[in-house]
Design a protein around this motif. Structure first.
Motif, PDB file in Angstrom:
ATOM      1  N   PRO A 161     111.832 -10.122  58.336  1.00  0.00           N
ATOM      2  CA  PRO A 161     111.416 -11.298  58.981  1.00  0.00           C
ATOM      3  C   PRO A 161     112.489 -12.269  59.517  1.00  0.00           C
ATOM      4  O   PRO A 161     112.569 -12.703  60.742  1.00  0.00           O
ATOM      5  CB  PRO A 161     110.776 -12.159  57.678  1.00  0.00           C
ATOM      6  N   PHE A 162     113.789 -12.284  58.819  1.00  0.00           N
ATOM      7  CA  PHE A 162     114.779 -12.933  59.378  1.00  0.00           C
ATOM      8  C   PHE A 162     115.372 -12.221  60.654  1.00  0.00           C
ATOM      9  O   PHE A 162     115.851 -12.921  61.486  1.00  0.00           O
ATOM     10  CB  PHE A 162     115.860 -13.378  58.282  1.00  0.00           C
ATOM     11  N   GLY A 163     115.395 -10.948  60.467  1.00  0.00           N
ATOM     12  CA  GLY A 163     115.854 -10.200  61.739  1.00  0.00           C
ATOM     13  C   GLY A 163     115.071 -10.257  63.051  1.00  0.00           C
ATOM     14  O   GLY A 163     115.399 -10.364  64.222  1.00  0.00           O
ATOM     15  N   LEU A 164     113.734 -10.321  62.579  1.00  0.00           N
ATOM     16  CA  LEU A 164     112.806 -10.452  63.679  1.00  0.00           C
ATOM     17  C   LEU A 164     113.008 -11.826  64.309  1.00  0.00           C
ATOM     18  O   LEU A 164     112.980 -12.024  65.684  1.00  0.00           O
ATOM     19  CB  LEU A 164     111.310 -10.408  63.204  1.00  0.00           C
ATOM     20  N   ALA A 165     113.129 -12.967  63.600  1.00  0.00           N
ATOM     21  CA  ALA A 165     113.453 -14.323  64.012  1.00  0.00           C
ATOM     22  C   ALA A 165     114.443 -14.433  65.083  1.00  0.00           C
ATOM     23  O   ALA A 165     114.536 -14.816  66.038  1.00  0.00           O
ATOM     24  CB  ALA A 165     113.356 -15.313  63.049  1.00  0.00           C
TER      25      ALA A 165
END
Length: 372
Positions: A161-165
């Motif tokens: 999720p943080f990499g996607l953001a």
């Protein structure tokens, strides 16, 4: 005999794309909205158009790319990608409309609509585009085309999720310094985050490299019961896989980041083939799905193996177009759905061909269109 009273015959501004036009078409494409186009990009675009529009194995002189020309200057363009399909067992030709653009100076003359009208009247049995915006959708429907609404949705399975953001925030910007700072932080947060990977059964399946020959061998089993299917051959698939791998590492168009190399794998369980997937995977970026093909009731197993492989390769999420046969398996997994910016539009003189697509009786994926 006097010519008085006879109407002067008008000359159409639309003609077939010729190889010597490629530089001017590339400049038109690269210059749309750019105050100072980069010459190196013109060269990459021209080479890309030459490979994919003129030199690919299924290029068809009867279904050419088109240009709109005034006073010797090219001011509009529509690319043609021809595909071979089978409908109810008979060979048909499918044309994929791509790269439709016009110069702002002539848009009051509707050259885009004129190019599209000419193209739809061509020798092909079926015409599609799978990257259409709302303006193009209105033009298509005004000319008798149809929108495949289910395939105007895309799915996203979040892996990091943080990499996607971070990917979403930086993907359309040239910000290497910011990426160097933010990406490591995102990776640490993703390591700390609790993630449950929905891939029940993935450990029971195996995968190996998908070759053109293996795809052709398994295609009849996957296509059983479908009315519209690709009519692949070894030469075309060999070219296609090489081209996908090449463009995955290039930034050909100014508004796209490199999508990563090709990952194409055959999925098996106990040595029995379940199906396959074809995708472009960028570590730290998205796994962009081009095709998921599976035998009856095996789509879930193929999706699980795809998700596991994308996770192993460091993708932040798995992204693809919703296809009718994937609705059930995706609904059983944690997947986000949203409307796509690129709509799937279809046009054919035979209503049965259109109905086969609308009803989900077709294997028609992003691998077969112009989206990639």
């Amino acid at each position: 005999m006097s010519c008085a009273g006879h109407k002067r015959r008008s000359v159409s501004p639309i003609r077939t794309l010729e190889r010597q036009d490629l530089g001017e078409v590339a400049r038109l494409h690269a210059g749309a909205g750019d105050a100072a186009p980069i010459p190196a990009r013109w060269e990459r675009l021209a080479a890309f158009f030459e490979r994919t529009l003129l030199d690919h194995p299924w290029a068809d002189a009867e279904i050419p790319s088109l240009v709109y020309e005034e006073s010797g200057e090219i001011l509009g363009f529509l690319g043609s990608n021809v595909r071979r399909m089978q409908f109810d067992g008979r060979a048909i030709r499918m044309a994929c409309s791509a790269h439709l653009l016009t110069h702002p100076r002539v848009r009051n003359k509707a050259p885009g609509a004129l190019l599209l009208r000419r193209y739809l009247a061509g020798a092909q049995d079926l015409t599609i585009t799978d990257g259409a915006n709302e303006t193009v959708r209105r033009m298509w429907e005004g000319l008798g085309g149809r929108t495949v609404h289910v395939s105007c949705l895309t799915f996203l399975r979040v892996l990091r999720p943080f990499g996607l953001a971070t990917h979403r925030a930086l993907s359309r910007r040239t910000a290497p310094a910011a990426e160097r700072v933010v990406a490591p932080v995102a990776r640490l947060l993703d390591l700390a985050a609790t993630r449950l990977l929905d891939s029940e059964g993935a450990s029971e399946t195996e995968s190996e490299q998908l070759t053109p020959s293996a795809l052709l061998e398994q295609l009849p089993k996957v296509a059983e019961g479908l009315r519209l299917v690709p009519d692949y051959d070894v030469d075309y698939l060999t070219w296609l896989f090489a081209e996908l791998d090449r463009v995955g590492d290039e930034r050909v168009f100014r508004d796209r980041v490199a999508r990563g190399p090709l990952v194409a794998e055959l999925v098996t369980r106990d040595r029995r083939v379940m199906g396959w997937f074809v995708a472009q995977v960028k570590p730290g970026g998205l796994c962009r799905v081009l095709q998921v093909a599976a035998q009856s009731r095996q789509a879930g197993a193929v999706l699980d193996r795809l998700v596991r492989r994308a996770d192993e390769l460091g993708a932040v999420g798995v992204y693809g177009r919703l296809e009718p046969r994937l609705v059930g398996p995706l609904s059983e997994r944690r997947t986000l759905l949203r409307f796509s910016d690129g709509r799937l539009l279809v046009h054919a003189r035979d209503d049965d061909v259109i109905d086969s697509i609308l009803r989900g009786d077709a294997l028609l994926t992003r691998l077969d269109g112009e989206w990639w």
